[in-house]
Enzyme design. Sequence first.
Site, mmCIF file in Angstrom:
data_model
loop_
_atom_site.group_PDB
_atom_site.id
_atom_site.type_symbol
_atom_site.label_atom_id
_atom_site.label_comp_id
_atom_site.label_asym_id
_atom_site.label_seq_id
_atom_site.Cartn_x
_atom_site.Cartn_y
_atom_site.Cartn_z
ATOM 1 N N ARG A 175 48.511 20.246 45.100
ATOM 2 C CA ARG A 175 48.691 20.005 46.004
ATOM 3 C C ARG A 175 46.920 19.849 47.098
ATOM 4 O O ARG A 175 46.615 20.574 47.186
ATOM 5 C CB ARG A 175 49.125 21.490 46.837
ATOM 6 C CG ARG A 175 49.810 21.050 48.795
ATOM 7 C CD ARG A 175 50.460 21.843 49.109
ATOM 8 N NE ARG A 175 49.935 22.829 49.605
ATOM 9 C CZ ARG A 175 50.623 24.135 49.755
ATOM 10 N NH1 ARG A 175 52.167 23.950 49.762
ATOM 11 N NH2 ARG A 175 50.090 25.292 49.701
ATOM 12 N N ASP A 199 50.458 33.299 47.331
ATOM 13 C CA ASP A 199 50.374 31.975 45.844
ATOM 14 C C ASP A 199 50.793 32.676 44.719
ATOM 15 O O ASP A 199 50.216 33.490 43.989
ATOM 16 C CB ASP A 199 48.622 31.895 46.282
ATOM 17 C CG ASP A 199 48.474 30.900 44.862
ATOM 18 O OD1 ASP A 199 49.229 30.742 43.995
ATOM 19 O OD2 ASP A 199 47.570 29.172 45.719
ATOM 20 N N ASP A 202 48.573 31.965 41.103
ATOM 21 C CA ASP A 202 47.660 33.162 41.548
ATOM 22 C C ASP A 202 48.295 34.482 41.337
ATOM 23 O O ASP A 202 47.305 34.977 40.288
ATOM 24 C CB ASP A 202 46.979 32.966 42.954
ATOM 25 C CG ASP A 202 46.000 31.896 42.983
ATOM 26 O OD1 ASP A 202 45.438 31.470 41.284
ATOM 27 O OD2 ASP A 202 45.429 31.584 43.935
#
Length: 210
Positions: free
Chosen positions: A103, A199, A202
């Site tokens: 993104r 996230d 992550d």
Amino acid sequence: MSSLVEVSHPLIKHHLSRLRDKHTPPAEFRQLVHRLAVLLAYEATSDLPLRPIEIETPLTRFNAQVLSQRVGLVPILRAGLGMVDPILNLIPTAEVWHLGLYRDEETARPVEYYSKLPHSEPVDVALVVDPMLATGGSATAALAALEKWGVREIKILSIIASQFGVEAVHQQFPDAAIYVCAIDPELNSRKFIVPGLGDAGDRIFNTLRG
């Protein structure tokens, strides 16, 4: 069949609570993603067609059934990789075709950087896997790529979706089937799902910093 299925089950709610918790360590987070991916895939594959086959058990011959179609798993890199192995355990004959999308932080639009989709012989059913369906940008890009390949049946499997993302997908692909564990109400200014879980990539790959 409804084009949006929010899979409701006590185990999903239980595991999702731990997944959302910011104190859940990466190793446990990965295990939770695996468990939820299995529960999503179980629901999403409930209508896969079968063909008869005759086998021999240790005692006698038996008329059994096996999957009759080619199934493709399409993880959206990188977070989607966290959902592949548990689904492959359920469908060992599935093919895995990778799509790399990130993104753009300024436009929030998806940018394709990797694709291994061939130009012929599409799978019969594609399961697009990505833990988060936020803006819907990556999902719609994947749907467009798979339609171009010639896939006739496509299902999106996401652990958490935003209401905005679901609507964005169905605006462009009204017949797309979406399977989720939860639908969250909003996106923040950074286009993260709220309340969400942060996230996913992550947290899966232990690359959180700061």
